[in-house]
Enzyme design. Sequence first.
Site, PDB file in Angstrom:
ATOM      1  N   LYS A  22      -8.745  76.727  -6.827  1.00  0.00           N
ATOM      2  CA  LYS A  22      -8.801  76.428  -5.359  1.00  0.00           C
ATOM      3  C   LYS A  22     -10.043  77.203  -4.686  1.00  0.00           C
ATOM      4  CE  LYS A  22      -3.581  76.539  -5.153  1.00  0.00           C
ATOM      5  NZ  LYS A  22      -3.315  75.453  -4.912  1.00  0.00           N
ATOM      6  N   HIS A  39       5.626  79.561  -1.389  1.00  0.00           N
ATOM      7  CA  HIS A  39       5.203  78.266  -2.231  1.00  0.00           C
ATOM      8  C   HIS A  39       6.604  78.797  -3.474  1.00  0.00           C
ATOM      9  CE1 HIS A  39       3.350  76.278  -5.655  1.00  0.00           C
ATOM     10  NE2 HIS A  39       2.623  75.697  -4.835  1.00  0.00           N
ATOM     11  N   CYS A  45       5.458  71.693  -2.452  1.00  0.00           N
ATOM     12  CA  CYS A  45       6.187  72.994  -3.297  1.00  0.00           C
ATOM     13  C   CYS A  45       6.630  74.022  -2.389  1.00  0.00           C
ATOM     14  CB  CYS A  45       5.182  73.605  -4.265  1.00  0.00           C
ATOM     15  SG  CYS A  45       4.707  72.494  -5.586  1.00  0.00           S
ATOM     16  N   GLN A  72      -3.934  81.049  -1.180  1.00  0.00           N
ATOM     17  CA  GLN A  72      -4.718  80.149  -0.213  1.00  0.00           C
ATOM     18  C   GLN A  72      -5.629  80.958   0.737  1.00  0.00           C
ATOM     19  OE1 GLN A  72      -4.834  76.981  -0.158  1.00  0.00           O
ATOM     20  NE2 GLN A  72      -2.942  76.369  -1.226  1.00  0.00           N
ATOM     21  N   ASP A 128       0.631  86.685  -2.425  1.00  0.00           N
ATOM     22  CA  ASP A 128       0.263  85.440  -3.247  1.00  0.00           C
ATOM     23  C   ASP A 128      -1.020  85.267  -2.328  1.00  0.00           C
ATOM     24  OD1 ASP A 128      -0.130  82.917  -3.439  1.00  0.00           O
ATOM     25  OD2 ASP A 128       1.736  82.182  -3.382  1.00  0.00           O
TER      26      ASP A 128
HETATM   27  N1  7TS Z   1       0.802  80.054  -4.173  1.00  0.00           N
HETATM   28  C1  7TS Z   1       0.331  79.243  -3.038  1.00  0.00           C
HETATM   29  C2  7TS Z   1       0.476  79.627  -1.579  1.00  0.00           C
HETATM   30  C3  7TS Z   1      -0.270  77.881  -3.334  1.00  0.00           C
HETATM   31  O1  7TS Z   1      -0.673  77.137  -2.212  1.00  0.00           O
HETATM   32  C4  7TS Z   1      -0.091  77.480  -4.698  1.00  0.00           C
HETATM   33  C5  7TS Z   1      -0.588  76.082  -4.927  1.00  0.00           C
HETATM   34  C6  7TS Z   1       0.341  78.302  -5.881  1.00  0.00           C
HETATM   35  C7  7TS Z   1       0.809  79.514  -5.102  1.00  0.00           C
HETATM   36  C8  7TS Z   1       0.475  77.887  -6.920  1.00  0.00           C
HETATM   37  O2  7TS Z   1      -0.745  78.117  -7.499  1.00  0.00           O
HETATM   38  P1  7TS Z   1      -1.182  77.659  -9.017  1.00  0.00           P
HETATM   39  O3  7TS Z   1      -2.755  77.340  -9.219  1.00  0.00           O
HETATM   40  O4  7TS Z   1      -0.532  78.582  -9.960  1.00  0.00           O
HETATM   41  O5  7TS Z   1      -0.685  76.164  -9.171  1.00  0.00           O
HETATM   42  N2  7TS Z   1      -0.422  75.265  -3.690  1.00  0.00           N
HETATM   43  C9  7TS Z   1      -0.545  73.950  -4.124  1.00  0.00           C
HETATM   44  C10 7TS Z   1      -0.718  73.096  -2.786  1.00  0.00           C
HETATM   45  O6  7TS Z   1      -0.461  73.314  -1.840  1.00  0.00           O
HETATM   46  N3  7TS Z   1      -0.820  71.832  -3.282  1.00  0.00           N
HETATM   47  O7  7TS Z   1      -1.118  71.830  -4.555  1.00  0.00           O
HETATM   48  C11 7TS Z   1      -0.831  73.046  -5.236  1.00  0.00           C
END
Ligand code: 7TS
Length: 406
Positions: free
Chosen positions: A224, A121, A361, A201, A198
Site C-alpha cells: 500500500k 478491518h 473487508c 492505512q 494496525d
Molecule cells: N488493515 C487495514 C486497515 C487495511 O486497510 C487492510 C487492507 C489490511 C489491514 C490488510 O492488509 P493486507 O496487506 O494484509 O491485506 N485493506 C484493503 C482495502 O481497503 N481494500 O483492499 C484491501
Amino acid sequence: MNIQEIRSYFPILDQQVNGKQLVYLDSAATSQKPRQVIEALEDYYRTTNSNVHRGVHTLGNNATDAYEGAREKVRKFINAKSTEEIIFTRGTTTSINTVAVSYGLANLKEGDEIVISYMEHHSNIIPWQQVAKKTGALLKYIPLTEDGSIDMEAAKKIITKNTKIVSIMYVSNVLGAMNPVKEIGEYAHQQGAIMVIDGAQSTPHMKVDVRDLNCDFYAFSGHKMCAPTGIGVLYGKKGLLEEMEPVEFGGEMIDFVDLYDSTWKELPWKFEAGTPIIAGAVGLGAAIDFLEEIGLDEIAKHEHELVEYGVEQLSSLEGVSIYGPKQRVGVLTFNIAEVHPHDLATVLDMEGVAIRAGHHCAQPLMKWLQVSATARASFYLYNTKEEVDIFVQGVRKAKEYFSDVF
Ligand code: 7TS
C-alpha cells in the site's frame, strides 16, 4: 517534486482502460509502484540474487546486506529503537496474526478481555475472535460516534483492568478517520493492557513514529506504500518480542538443532523462518527512499487537498451520502441513492476510473453504518484534481444513467 514528475515515475498510470485514460482511485487496496521500486527489484535479481545469512560467498553477503539494509530503512522510517524490533512479514494480516498467536494465545485466559473497534478491518477482527474462542477471553468493541469517529468516552469505559490487548487501526480504510491511537494506548497501558496498532492505512500516507505512539506492536503492508506485494512489517517492543515464541519453525530461525529440541536465533530472525522475502524487502527499502524523497508531509498535504476537493464536488450532487468524519485521510467512501455501488463502479470503469465497491473487508462497520456495501475512491501521491473531476463526472453520468433506467 511536482505532480507531473511524480506521475512520470509510475509507468502503469500511462495507459488507457476501456478506451479512456486510466484514473486509478483504488490505492487503499494497493498502491501503484514507481519505476524506482520496479528497477530496484530488477537490479536485485540481475546483480545480487542469492540466499541470505549463509555468509560464505560474495553474492550471499551482498544479498544479506541488501536485506538487512532494508530493515534499517524501515527502522528509521518508523523511528523504532532497534532493527531487532523490525520483523519482515507478508503484510499487515500476517503481522497481526503473529501477535494474536504468539502473544495472545500464550498470555490470555478466561476472564481476560480484548478490545477492538467497530471500524476495524477483518484482519484486525478475526485473529482476535480466534484468540477469544481458544482462550475463553472476551472480545469487546468500542462503538463509534455519529460522524464515524472512535467514541473515546465509551472507550474509557470498555477498556478496564480485565483488558489485556487493545488493537485499533490508526486510519480507517473506509471512513478515513484518523484514530487517537496514542491516547487510547496511554489509557490501555494505565489499565495494564498492551496496545497494537494496525498501520496499514496510516504508514503510506503520513509520518509515523512508533516511539512517540508508544505502541507495543505496529503492523503494516508494503504494497500500500509503493512497495511490492508480499512484504510487510511487524514492529514490536524488544522486551515483548523476546518473551514471545516464534509462530513458524524451520530453517533460518534456529541457533542450534538437536534431535528432540532446538534453540532460536536472536531477534528479529527468530520470527523469520524459511528463506525470507528478500527481494520484497529490497523493494520496500526502495519505496521508503522514494516516499522520503518526496516527503511524507507533502504527500499528506496533497492527499488532504484531493479528498477535500472530492468531498466538495461530490456533495454538490443530489442523493449522495458520504461516510466518515470531516477530517479524512486518503479515502472518500459514499453511496448514491438508488444506485448499487457495484453498478456505480462498473459504470466508472467504463470511463477508465478504478474505484472499489463492496464491504471493504469491514462487515461489522457496514452493519454499524446500516448498509450492505459502499463505493470508495482512495487517493495517493500520484492523483490529481483533474482526476477527481473525471471521477465526479463519472458519478454524475452513472446517476443519470440509472435514473433513466429505473
Ligand atoms: N488493515 C487495514 C486497515 C487495511 O486497510 C487492510 C487492507 C489490511 C489491514 C490488510 O492488509 P493486507 O496487506 O494484509 O491485506 N485493506 C484493503 C482495502 O481497503 N481494500 O483492499 C484491501
